[in-house]
Write a protein that holds these residues in place. Structure first.
Motif, PDB file in Angstrom:
ATOM      1  N   HIS A  43      -0.283  10.075  -3.664  1.00 39.52           N
ATOM      2  CA  HIS A  43      -1.426  10.291  -2.774  1.00 39.52           C
ATOM      3  C   HIS A  43      -0.916  10.531  -1.342  1.00 39.52           C
ATOM      4  O   HIS A  43      -0.919   9.641  -0.500  1.00 39.52           O
ATOM      5  CB  HIS A  43      -2.369   9.095  -2.824  1.00 39.52           C
ATOM      6  CG  HIS A  43      -2.823   8.752  -4.206  1.00 39.52           C
ATOM      7  ND1 HIS A  43      -3.507   9.641  -5.009  1.00 39.52           N
ATOM      8  CD2 HIS A  43      -2.684   7.609  -4.944  1.00 39.52           C
ATOM      9  CE1 HIS A  43      -3.787   9.070  -6.167  1.00 39.52           C
ATOM     10  NE2 HIS A  43      -3.284   7.838  -6.156  1.00 39.52           N
ATOM     11  N   ASP A  59      -1.937  12.476   1.253  1.00 41.28           N
ATOM     12  CA  ASP A  59      -2.862  12.424   2.395  1.00 41.28           C
ATOM     13  C   ASP A  59      -3.092  10.982   2.827  1.00 41.28           C
ATOM     14  O   ASP A  59      -3.057  10.663   4.022  1.00 41.28           O
ATOM     15  CB  ASP A  59      -4.198  13.076   2.031  1.00 41.28           C
ATOM     16  CG  ASP A  59      -4.087  14.591   1.923  1.00 41.28           C
ATOM     17  OD1 ASP A  59      -3.105  15.148   2.456  1.00 41.28           O
ATOM     18  OD2 ASP A  59      -4.979  15.210   1.306  1.00 41.28           O
ATOM     19  N   GLU A  60      -3.330  10.112   1.860  1.00 42.67           N
ATOM     20  CA  GLU A  60      -3.515   8.691   2.185  1.00 42.67           C
ATOM     21  C   GLU A  60      -2.217   8.078   2.712  1.00 42.67           C
ATOM     22  O   GLU A  60      -2.231   7.205   3.576  1.00 42.67           O
ATOM     23  CB  GLU A  60      -3.984   7.939   0.941  1.00 42.67           C
ATOM     24  CG  GLU A  60      -5.323   8.387   0.409  1.00 42.67           C
ATOM     25  CD  GLU A  60      -6.424   7.381   0.669  1.00 42.67           C
ATOM     26  OE1 GLU A  60      -6.100   6.213   0.934  1.00 42.67           O
ATOM     27  OE2 GLU A  60      -7.603   7.774   0.613  1.00 42.67           O
ATOM     28  N   THR A  75       0.829  -1.211   0.000  1.00 41.84           N
ATOM     29  CA  THR A  75       0.000   0.000   0.000  1.00 41.84           C
ATOM     30  C   THR A  75       0.858   1.254   0.000  1.00 41.84           C
ATOM     31  O   THR A  75       0.593   2.208  -0.755  1.00 41.84           O
ATOM     32  CB  THR A  75      -0.946  -0.009   1.210  1.00 41.84           C
ATOM     33  OG1 THR A  75      -1.759  -1.188   1.171  1.00 41.84           O
ATOM     34  CG2 THR A  75      -1.843   1.217   1.210  1.00 41.84           C
ATOM     35  N   HIS A  78      -1.780   5.875   6.140  1.00 34.92           N
ATOM     36  CA  HIS A  78      -1.321   4.499   5.956  1.00 34.92           C
ATOM     37  C   HIS A  78       0.076   4.288   6.552  1.00 34.92           C
ATOM     38  O   HIS A  78       0.463   3.142   6.809  1.00 34.92           O
ATOM     39  CB  HIS A  78      -1.362   4.100   4.483  1.00 34.92           C
ATOM     40  CG  HIS A  78      -2.675   3.493   4.106  1.00 34.92           C
ATOM     41  ND1 HIS A  78      -3.033   2.222   4.469  1.00 34.92           N
ATOM     42  CD2 HIS A  78      -3.745   4.010   3.430  1.00 34.92           C
ATOM     43  CE1 HIS A  78      -4.238   1.946   4.019  1.00 34.92           C
ATOM     44  NE2 HIS A  78      -4.706   3.013   3.382  1.00 34.92           N
ATOM     45  N   LEU A 130       0.879   4.118  -2.958  1.00 32.62           N
ATOM     46  CA  LEU A 130       0.530   5.510  -2.659  1.00 32.62           C
ATOM     47  C   LEU A 130       1.653   6.462  -3.066  1.00 32.62           C
ATOM     48  O   LEU A 130       1.400   7.574  -3.524  1.00 32.62           O
ATOM     49  CB  LEU A 130       0.204   5.655  -1.169  1.00 32.62           C
ATOM     50  CG  LEU A 130      -1.076   4.943  -0.708  1.00 32.62           C
ATOM     51  CD1 LEU A 130      -1.212   4.999   0.802  1.00 32.62           C
ATOM     52  CD2 LEU A 130      -2.313   5.541  -1.379  1.00 32.62           C
TER      53      LEU A 130
END
Length: 432
Positions: free
Chosen positions: A376, A378-379, A367, A383, A371
């Motif tokens: 990404h 913010d994610e 993940t 995470h 990302l």
């Protein structure tokens, strides 16, 4: 004392000599006095055995650097006083010792209560950083902030004598033994072994515990086959001190009804009761007092066909991202975004994250890389927090981002390092 002898723990007994033994295990930085308010009621049925961790409460300062070692010292102490079989209730580090006993010495344990406990306590760096603070500044900074970790704000303000008692309890602990206990927590991780805990287990937690809160309690209940959950309202980490009547009542009911029979020495077997139904949690209204109640769950009809993965997805989502994050996401869902929240809970978390083919550490690595590749950020932030919860160390996260720099590009990794560094600082630096 020779080098081959196991140092005994400081202990005391209360209650009738002929009663079954119930052990009460302390939290890091506390003494056996954290259980004072439970003893009068519990000694009506049990012989209470309390112990101090090494260097706590004036106990001999023989540091114990692992939970396994602390459990071995407890068993050696019990052997010396002739206690073979017992019930066990432990708070935080005391709970870790209880889980260790249930896993390594199940024949000794009749029943278990894990209070403010977790199968893995935060991150290893968090506790090692705490050790750095103690080596540099002594225990005073830890002692001054202990009430903030242990009690709700309202309780600390209303009970200044107990708050000061807590501070002094930590200040008088041997620094070397405190650091060793931090190392024990840093290396403790039984997440993969919870299914082997075979004794009836009560998992008890304060609703406002910010150290090992309801999310950690639910992880224990989900993993232990015969586990029941109780959440005590209006309590933080040292729930036996903050809500003594509620905790006492729960312990009495658990150990009165869930005491596993001993092994039959003639057959080497033990009677196995019918597998209990997992209970649902009900909470008595606040005006009746902050007492948690465990009610039997209503039997659910067996679903036909493939089960809906939503509930499993919500459980995994909370365990990985934390209750606070998930609650925020769900609370902001409206007619426009609600379907999307349901979609990712059901399919991302229920279908993919809950698949058995990869463990959660591996899924976090995948993940994070994805990302970074997608930019990404913010994610990536939440995470990164999830990766720490799933057991990745900061060094391992760094290695993932270095690998991503090769295949996703240096500019993407540069931004990712900046985000992850901030998150790791926030998550691994103890509050002053």
């Amino acid at each position: 004392m020779t080098e081959t002898q196991t140092p005994a723990l400081q202990y005391r007994f209360d209650g009738p000599d002929d009663a079954p033994v119930l052990i009460l295990g302390p939290s890091l930085g506390t003494t056996w006095h954290m259980w004072d308010r439970q003893v009068p009621e519990l000694t009506k049925q049990w012989r209470i055995f309390r112990f101090d961790l090494p260097g706590h409460g004036g106990a001999p300062a023989y540091p114990g650097g692992s939970v396994t070692e602390l459990a071995a010292r407890l068993l050696a102490t019990l052997d010396a006083v002739g206690v073979q079989r017992f019930g066990y209730a432990g708070c935080a580090l005391g709970g870790a010792i209880g889980a260790e006993l249930a896993l390594r010495h199940p024949e000794r344990l009749a029943s278990l209560a894990l209070i403010a406990a977790s199968p893995r306590f935060g991150t290893a760096d968090e506790f090692r950083q705490r050790g750095v603070i103690v080596r540099t500044n002594g225990l005073d900074p830890i002692a001054r902030t202990s009430p903030d970790r242990w009690f709700t704000g309202g309780f600390a303000a209303a009970q200044p004598a107990i708050t000061e008692w807590a501070v002094q309890m930590v200040r008088t602990t041997d620094p070397g033994c405190y650091i060793a206990a931090c190392e024990a927590l840093a290396s403790f991780d039984v997440r993969a072994e919870l299914g082997r805990i075979g004794v009836p287990t009560l998992v008890l937690v304060g609703s406002d515990d910010q150290v090992t809160g309801p999310a950690e309690a639910r992880t224990l209940v989900a993993g232990i086959p015969d586990a029941r959950l109780a959440v005590v309202p209006g309590a933080s980490h040292l729930v036996p001190v903050e809500q003594p009547a509620a905790v006492t009542d729960l312990l009495v009911r658990h150990f009165s009804t869930a005491w596993q029979p001993a092994y039959d020495s003639t057959t080497g077997q033990v009677a196995i009761p019918t597998t209990p139904v997992k209970p649902a949690l009900a909470v008595v209204p606040p005006q009746a007092g902050p007492v948690a109640e465990i009610a039997p769950a209503a039997a659910q009809p067996e679903a036909l066909g493939r089960p809906d993965p939503y509930d499993a997805g919500l459980k995994v989502r909370r365990e990985v991202l934390g209750d606070a994050h998930v609650d925020r996401a769900l609370s902001t869902a409206d007619e426009f975004s609600g379907d999307f929240q349901e979609f990712i809970t059901r399919y991302a978390w229920g279908e993919i994250w809950d698949r058995p083919g990869l463990d959660r550490r591996s899924r976090s690595c995948v993940t994070l890389t994805a990302l970074v590749a997608g930019g990404h950020l913010d994610e990536l932030a939440f995470h990164t927090r999830a990766a720490l919860r799933n057991g990745l160390t900061p060094d391992e996260i760094k290695e993932v981002l270095l690998q991503a720099a090769v295949y996703c590009g240096v500019p993407a990794a540069n931004s990712a390092f900046r985000v992850a560094q901030q998150v790791i600082r926030e998550e691994t630096t103890p509050e002053e």
